[in-house]
Design a protein around this motif. Structure first.
Motif, PDB file in Angstrom:
ATOM      1  N   LEU A   1     -40.359  -3.750 -44.969  1.00 30.37           N
ATOM      2  CA  LEU A   1     -38.866  -3.797 -44.570  1.00 30.37           C
ATOM      3  C   LEU A   1     -38.230  -2.735 -44.938  1.00 30.37           C
ATOM      4  O   LEU A   1     -37.291  -2.257 -44.402  1.00 30.37           O
ATOM      5  CB  LEU A   1     -38.548  -5.209 -45.155  1.00 30.37           C
ATOM      6  CG  LEU A   1     -37.067  -5.566 -44.776  1.00 30.37           C
ATOM      7  CD1 LEU A   1     -36.742  -5.745 -43.285  1.00 30.37           C
ATOM      8  CD2 LEU A   1     -36.608  -6.617 -45.532  1.00 30.37           C
TER       9      LEU A   1
ATOM     10  N   CYS B   1     -36.205  -0.275 -42.519  1.00 29.54           N
ATOM     11  CA  CYS B   1     -34.738  -0.209 -42.601  1.00 29.54           C
ATOM     12  C   CYS B   1     -34.200   1.553 -42.748  1.00 29.54           C
ATOM     13  O   CYS B   1     -33.361   1.727 -42.201  1.00 29.54           O
ATOM     14  CB  CYS B   1     -34.098  -1.105 -43.668  1.00 29.54           C
ATOM     15  SG  CYS B   1     -34.174  -2.660 -43.347  1.00 29.54           S
TER      16      CYS B   1
ATOM     17  N   SER C   1     -33.730  -4.673 -50.280  1.00 27.83           N
ATOM     18  CA  SER C   1     -35.029  -4.914 -50.358  1.00 27.83           C
ATOM     19  C   SER C   1     -35.716  -3.882 -51.433  1.00 27.83           C
ATOM     20  O   SER C   1     -36.469  -4.289 -52.231  1.00 27.83           O
ATOM     21  CB  SER C   1     -35.925  -4.512 -49.033  1.00 27.83           C
ATOM     22  OG  SER C   1     -35.452  -3.072 -48.615  1.00 27.83           O
TER      23      SER C   1
END
Length: 325
Positions: A80, A84, A179
């Motif tokens: 993730l 991103c 994250s």
């Protein structure tokens, strides 16, 4: 004091603070470097070049990365984080810099701390005050006004579309920050930066094979130096500095440093590209910054009312093992 985990009994721990300021300065300069590179080279060539060059600098560290103990369940967070930023982030930023000015793109980055708060509210069920929401809406209005007050030219053919792409890039940056904070306690900043560089190289390489991508036919010094600067300083040094800062400062507070990017980017765009903001754009930029300040005040007010620190559950989870790289 505002630095949270960055404060010690004897005063401020300046390493994470200076690391974050350095990262913001380098990231602000990326708008200028991208503009210079995009004038001569295809955006996908530029983005792949910067990621590949950064990856080369991390190759000697691969043996040391093998000693890292990976925790179960972290693969999805690593994926993730990389998806991103740099992957989707650079796709949107490349489109943004094709269509808008470096100054306006830099101003849109001021909204990133608000987006971090919104994501924390949506995914982590953190409380968000009405004042924070009001500040967010005010910043959105300011960003829209900034775009509508812009005029197109050869280097900014569609500012409205470009600023929208930059807004999407900021959403990706907010997801990256959340994250990263979850992962920063268990992995060294150097590894995190290397993971992003290698993932970015793999992600952007297929774009070079697309028929619409124009490969370089000659060596041009200025855009080539811009790509080298992006790869070494903006990608390698800046991400390492940011990862160091986030490891010791809560994500919500580290995101506040992003407010320095609009200031740095406007100054550098004026100095190196000769860009200027008209009166309407200056008023719109002030509205964006006002929304950010109102949102920050709302966040502090909400924290005082609940008696909780302005940190996320991810921050609390990882605060136990902040022992450095």
């Amino acid at each position: 004091m505002m630095w949270g985990a960055g404060v010690r009994k004897e005063g401020v721990d300046w390493l994470p603070v200076l690391s974050l300021v350095a990262a913001m300065l380098l990231w602000a300069s990326s708008f200028v470097a991208l503009k210079l590179a995009f004038r001569s080279y295809d955006p996908m060539v530029v983005i792949f070049g910067r990621m590949f060059l950064a990856s080369l600098f991390f190759v000697p560290f691969i043996p040391s990365f093998r000693r890292i103990r990976f925790r179960r369940g972290d693969l999805k967070y690593l994926a993730l984080m990389a998806l991103c930023e740099p992957c989707l982030y650079f796709v949107f930023e490349a489109r943004a810099m094709e269509n808008t000015t470096a100054s306006q793109a830099g101003m849109i980055t001021a909204m990133m701390p608000l987006l971090v708060a919104i994501l924390a509210w949506f995914f982590l069920r953190e409380r968000i005050s009405r004042l924070t929401l009001a500040g967010f809406l005010l910043a959105i209005v300011g960003a829209a006004w900034l775009s509508l007050a812009s005029s197109s030219d050869a280097y900014a053919p569609n500012p409205l579309l470009g600023n929208f792409y930059e807004f999407l890039a900021m959403i990706c940056a907010a997801g990256y920050t959340v994250s990263l904070r979850h992962l920063s306690a268990g992995y060294p900043p150097l590894f995190m930066a290397a993971f992003q560089a290698f993932a970015g190289s793999l992600f952007f390489f297929p774009f070079l094979l697309l028929p619409q991508t124009v490969l370089p036919s000659e060596f041009l010094l200025v855009p080539a130096l811009a790509i080298a600067y992006l790869g070494i300083f903006v990608t390698l040094v800046a991400y390492t500095c940011y990862n160091i800062g986030v490891k010791h400062i809560p994500a919500s507070q580290a995101a506040v440093f992003v407010n320095l990017i609009p200031v740095f980017s406007v100054l550098m765009a004026m100095l190196f590209l000769g860009e200027r903001l008209n009166l309407q754009q200056l008023a719109a930029a002030a509205l964006v910054l006002a929304g950010v300040l109102i949102s920050r005040h709302g966040g502090r007010q909400s924290s005082r009312q609940t008696g909780a620190p302005a940190t996320t559950p991810l921050t609390e989870e990882s605060a136990l093992s902040q022992t450095g790289p």
